[in-house]
Design an enzyme around this catalytic site. Sequence first.
Site, short mmCIF file in Angstrom:
data_model
loop_
_atom_site.label_atom_id
_atom_site.label_comp_id
_atom_site.label_asym_id
_atom_site.label_seq_id
_atom_site.Cartn_x
_atom_site.Cartn_y
_atom_site.Cartn_z
N PRO A 508 48.01 39.86 33.59
CA PRO A 508 46.77 40.59 33.29
C PRO A 508 46.99 41.59 32.16
CG PRO A 508 47.75 41.36 35.35
CD PRO A 508 48.54 40.17 34.93
N SER A 838 40.86 28.66 47.41
CA SER A 838 41.66 29.44 48.36
C SER A 838 40.84 30.11 49.45
CB SER A 838 42.45 30.51 47.59
OG SER A 838 41.59 31.42 46.96
N LYS A 881 47.40 39.24 45.65
CA LYS A 881 46.63 39.29 46.89
C LYS A 881 47.28 40.21 47.91
CE LYS A 881 44.60 34.72 46.18
NZ LYS A 881 44.46 33.33 46.66
#
Length: 936
Positions: A508, A838, A881
């Site tokens: 990112p 997902s 996550k």
Amino acid sequence: MYATRAIARRLERHAARCKGAHVARAVRGARARTTSAPRALLDALGAGRGDADAFGTRTRRTRNAFVSSVDGDGSTGSTGSSSSSSSSAFGDSASSGGIMVSASHPSSHPQVLAVPLPRRPLMPGIIMPVKVTDEKLIAELEDMRNRGQAYVGAFLQRTDAASSASKGEGEDVFDALSAMKRTTTSVGLDGEEMVDEDEVDPADHMHDIGTFAQVHNIVRLPTDSTTGEESATLLLLGHRRLRKLGTMKRDPMVVKVEHLKDEKFDANDDIIKATTNEVVATIKDLLKTNPLHKETLQYFAQNFNDFQDPPKLADLGASMCSADDAQLQHVLELLSVKERLDATLELLKKEVEIGKLQADIGKKVEEKISGDQRRYFLMEQLKSIKKELGMERDDKTALIEKFTKRFEPKRASVPEDTAKVIDEELQKLGGLEPSSSEFNVTRNYLEWLTSLPWGVCGDEKLDISHAQEVLDSDHYGLEDVKDRILEFIAVGQLLGTTQGKIITMVGPPGVGKTSIGQSIAKALGRKFYRFSVGGMSDVAEIKGHRRTYVGAMPGKLIQCLKSTGVCNPVVLIDEIDKLGRGYQGDPASALLELLDPEQNGTFLDHYLDVPVDLSKVLFVCTANVLDTIPGPLLDRMEVVRLSGYITDEKVQIARTYLEKAAREKSGLSDVDASITDAAMGKLIGDYCREAGVRNLQKHLEKVYRKIALKVARAKSADEKLDSIVVDVDDLVDYVGQPPFATDRIYDVTPPGVVTGLAWTAMGGSTLYIECTAIDSGDGKGALKTTGQLGDVMKESSTIAHTFTRGFLELKDPGNKYLADTSLHVHVPAGATPKDGPSAGITITTSLLSLAMNKPVKPNLAMTGELTLTGRVLPIGGVKEKTIAARRSGVKTIIFPEGNKKDYDELSEDIREGLDAHFVSTYDEVYRQALDWEASS
């Protein structure tokens, strides 16, 4: 009437050109009867013939010639004591008047033929050429001249009439007078018939005060071939002022006039004497700026002894000025000698200032031109001397020697084919002319070929401990990248040499991808070169242009080698996932050769057209995502993923790197200012939740700028600040309200709501799945989805719905809720696009929770792809996550069994406080999420 020799010679030459025999005879007669100006007077004014070069070469043409009549009409007033005035102004200068040519004319002429003047008024004693285009007027003037009565009244037209009359103005044929800047006017009288008395008098278009003038000569001009118009040029000699009283005849115009005399004056009056002397002094100054005015002064000196006539002196001064028509007409209308002298003096002063300014401008221009010319001639002479002495060769020889000197030390390491090309180009350059376009093309080509570092490798440090120290000092974390660089150094140590590699860092924004590239070059001791390919759509930026194009250049990689001077730099290709594609080609395809270790040893640039070895270059590429990178290009890269930073890592980065830099940028190095740990944690959690630290850096700089403002204000008010501490409660004052609220929408999730985990460009976030019934008991059992879901996520919803109906039959055989009820599944944050497989187990759990009316286990989050048979498949973004789960206060997380290895690789700081369960089938998910009370 008087004429000088100079003007007579000019008129004679003009008359000869016009083949006017009678004009030539008249001019020769006038010339024979003229004499030169008094020497003493001209010397006193600094206008003698010997001073012609004393005032420089910048001149302006004079406007008129000054002459005088001999009628003695008394217009000069009292002149009894003027000699003393002149003597005081110029000294005791003897004068001898010239032989005067008299022309008898009546002292009173009540009616005159009116000649309108579009521009300059005719001053008494002034000679002026006038062009006449009216045939009747020309005939009348010739008839009057034949009768010996060629006297007219010259009146300046008013502004509107003058602009109209000047439209048909022709070229002045009197070259001599034009060269002295005398005004040539055009008169076009229509010869209109007599009209009623009530009609507007055409004489009203002329000023009332004019000049009684004698037509000295008339010269017919050739007929205009375009319009067929006949014209003639008059030579008018002004005598005295007159006033127009009325129109007597209109075809041509005859007006009734009154001859005017100057008002009586005392020549011994101190004011008049002083003004006269000042006028003479100003004329003297004017001669310094414009030497050609000396001719006008000579005419005046021939006819007036030692400037003894102030009225004539005033008219002379006015005639020498380039003032506008209204100002000159005002001088003409003044009958008071004192007022006329004052008005003339004012105009002369302005003329002197204009002359000085013009002379200054001319001098500067001439100095610049002469200086440039002198410098040019000296340089040419210097070149010639050096060439004769053998000290300097011509440009072409010098270029060939420069290229040869640059190439010879590299010849041993240059490939044979490339060396042959360079030798041929050098030979070709010697046979070309420097002025040809091919010469410049060949010169530029050799400039690039001989500048490249053929076989020149820069020194590098293959020291693992040094590299580790450099990488750690510049960046916190990023262990994967650091390990890969250390591996590269270790292999180089063992082999004794290093080979080029292509490393691609994906992560990112703001995690340090670009800056780590520079740290890699520093750790290896190599030269560093960076260029961005974001938005690039021209393949020539990579491969270069063909030499046939104007302004052709090599590509970025060849420019890199020339810039760094070595063949083994570290090259950072930034934003490789944002390559464009246009009609100029596909840069991604051009990179295939560049980033292929098997091919870049013979990289061929379109401009050079010879192979270049790039195999020793270490390529470091950066990207945010891999989805937009073409498969063949991605296959050539070694991908290293960079995840976002957790809160603890951000705190360390802020304390170690960012805070110190922000203090220095704000000028607070010597000020006791700090941010508490609690405030730093809140700043990171509520203001800077993104994966990178770029936004955190901006907020820290903003905080310290606010502190700098407080310090500056305190210094201005002479207040003493001991220390400034920013706490949690102060953040709103420094950076405003927090943009992020808590990720948790529900403290306790109701039936039908489940917390999922998602990967985003910001790093990771929690994702709630909400399910509710919209129809019940009708047997439809349909499913509706909202929340801007992508195609893959919609398919996951359909799979989850199908699987859940069968799974519910197994767990609760009598439950027909899903078969009979239409359901609506929504994913909040509807403005954000969502996609991916997902969320399969999360949607299934949401449907079961609603159908069984059972809430899921508190503080639980899950992620995983579900198949129709209930298998749970691995997903990506485990680290992101996991970080999102910790940030949201989740205690238990469910991951697919296939992601256990990814989770185990996470640091203890990230996994601390989390209870992770790894599942391979949905039945295991059910036991952890909905049957947790029974399993516990």
